[in-house]
Design a protein around this motif. Structure first.
Motif, PDB file in Angstrom:
ATOM      1  N   GLU A  43       0.857  -1.190   0.000  1.00  0.00           N
ATOM      2  CA  GLU A  43       0.000   0.000   0.000  1.00  0.00           C
ATOM      3  C   GLU A  43       0.889   1.235   0.000  1.00  0.00           C
ATOM      4  O   GLU A  43       1.901   1.287   0.693  1.00  0.00           O
ATOM      5  N   PRO A  47       0.156  10.375  -1.374  1.00  0.00           N
ATOM      6  CA  PRO A  47      -0.929  10.448  -2.356  1.00  0.00           C
ATOM      7  C   PRO A  47      -0.433  10.597  -3.789  1.00  0.00           C
ATOM      8  O   PRO A  47      -1.037  10.034  -4.714  1.00  0.00           O
ATOM      9  N   ASP A  48       0.679  11.312  -3.994  1.00  0.00           N
ATOM     10  CA  ASP A  48       1.146  11.550  -5.351  1.00  0.00           C
ATOM     11  C   ASP A  48       1.825  10.333  -5.975  1.00  0.00           C
ATOM     12  O   ASP A  48       2.179  10.357  -7.162  1.00  0.00           O
ATOM     13  N   GLN A  50       0.381   7.094  -5.317  1.00  0.00           N
ATOM     14  CA  GLN A  50      -0.571   5.997  -5.221  1.00  0.00           C
ATOM     15  C   GLN A  50      -0.970   5.426  -6.580  1.00  0.00           C
ATOM     16  O   GLN A  50      -1.469   4.298  -6.659  1.00  0.00           O
ATOM     17  N   HIS A  51      -0.697   6.170  -7.648  1.00  0.00           N
ATOM     18  CA  HIS A  51      -0.981   5.653  -8.992  1.00  0.00           C
ATOM     19  C   HIS A  51      -0.076   4.465  -9.347  1.00  0.00           C
ATOM     20  O   HIS A  51      -0.359   3.724 -10.285  1.00  0.00           O
ATOM     21  N   THR A 234       7.404   5.104   0.358  1.00  0.00           N
ATOM     22  CA  THR A 234       6.071   4.643  -0.051  1.00  0.00           C
ATOM     23  C   THR A 234       5.415   3.802   1.040  1.00  0.00           C
ATOM     24  O   THR A 234       4.192   3.664   1.069  1.00  0.00           O
ATOM     25  N   SER A 246       1.190   2.249   6.586  1.00  0.00           N
ATOM     26  CA  SER A 246      -0.023   2.785   5.971  1.00  0.00           C
ATOM     27  C   SER A 246      -1.238   2.652   6.882  1.00  0.00           C
ATOM     28  O   SER A 246      -2.248   3.327   6.661  1.00  0.00           O
TER      29      SER A 246
END
Length: 285
Positions: A43, A47-48, A50-51, A234, A246
């Motif tokens: 996970e 946010p930038d 998460q793609h 990440t 996460s």
């Protein structure tokens, strides 16, 4: 000495064994890390980015490879990837959690042909010729199927050697968990962050203190661990002396790790070892 840590995914080396890796590397020992997958099912926290995850571009593995390399540089260790060919293709993929669709994929590490995976691990072990091999206990730390598989493969590969190295499993004494939860309750207050309660359940690698004869506690190892964990952006957010994954559950960066001798034939802990400080002076052999 020459040490080999065997882990399932990038970041496991830093979270679970980063203090020992950093401490022994800083003391001049030769430290290697063998990682079995690229953690494609992880996970993603920022946010930038998460793609990149498996539900979108499915490009997380390549990104985490770069994080892993940066973390190893911070720790001072040499990295190896299980079954990667010259083109960079991975032999095995992160399985994800038990029961998830990703765990049913034929290329998932949990579904690897045991004989082939053991042969790949043995090839790395024979090339490095470690004095000591370190991995998870038989429940994989927190019962992740890839951690359990890494334990099985590591033990089986070592057990087939004519002159096998000593093996150790990373564990946490139960008293340390109590101390760390008390510290978190007193020191951490952050919006959206969960502080574990004193009576919350513990993961399988938390055991009675008597089962953990060796402790690694080292300031430089702890510094290197924190730097390595920051490289895994990440997956981990480091907040000074504590961190979150996460799930936003706080965990302490305590600067210490516990280890116990592991029998590669049975995959179980070996008992009867006296309690001692391992430290950077040399692991008991």
């Amino acid at each position: 000495m020459r040490l080999l840590f065997i882990h399932a995914h990038p970041d496991d080396e830093s979270i679970a064994t980063g203090v020992a890796i950093g401490a022994y590397a800083a003391a001049g020992h030769e430290v290697h890390v063998l990682t079995c997958t690229l953690g494609e099912q992880g996970e993603v926290i920022p946010p930038d980015l998460q793609h990149l995850d498996a539900d979108h571009e499915d490009a997380l593995g390549e990104f985490r490879l770069g994080e892993w390399q940066a973390a190893l540089a911070a720790l001072g260790a040499t990295g190896h990837l299980l079954g990667f060919d010259e083109s960079g293709a991975a032999a095995y993929r992160d399985s994800g959690m038990a029961g998830s669709p990703s765990a049913a994929r034929p290329d998932a590490f949990v579904n690897a042909d045991a004989g082939a995976a053991i042969a790949l691990a043995r090839k790395v072990i024979e090339r490095i010729r470690p004095d000591i091999v370190i991995t998870y206990e038989n429940q994989g730390g927190y019962a992740h199927p890839d951690h359990i598989q890494a334990h099985r493969i590591a033990c089986a590969a070592v057990a087939t050697l004519a002159d096998p190295p000593r093996m150790y499993a990373v564990l946490t004494p139960r008293s340390w968990v109590a101390q760390d939860r008390a510290w978190l309750a007193a020191e951490v207050s952050a919006p959206g962050v969960t502080i574990p309660a004193a009576d919350d359940p513990v993961i399988p690698s938390v055991v009675d203190d008597a089962l953990v004869p060796y402790a690694v506690s080292d300031a430089e190892g702890a510094r290197r661990q924190a730097a390595a964990m920051r490289a895994h952006a990440t997956q981990i957010t480091v907040h000074g002396a504590w961190f979150t994954l996460s799930n936003d559950i706080a965990a302490r960066l305590s600067g210490r790790e516990g280890y116990a001798p592991l029998d590669p034939i049975t995959g179980l802990l070996r008992s009867g070892e006296p309690v001692a400080e391992a430290g950077a002076r040399g692991w008991p052999v």
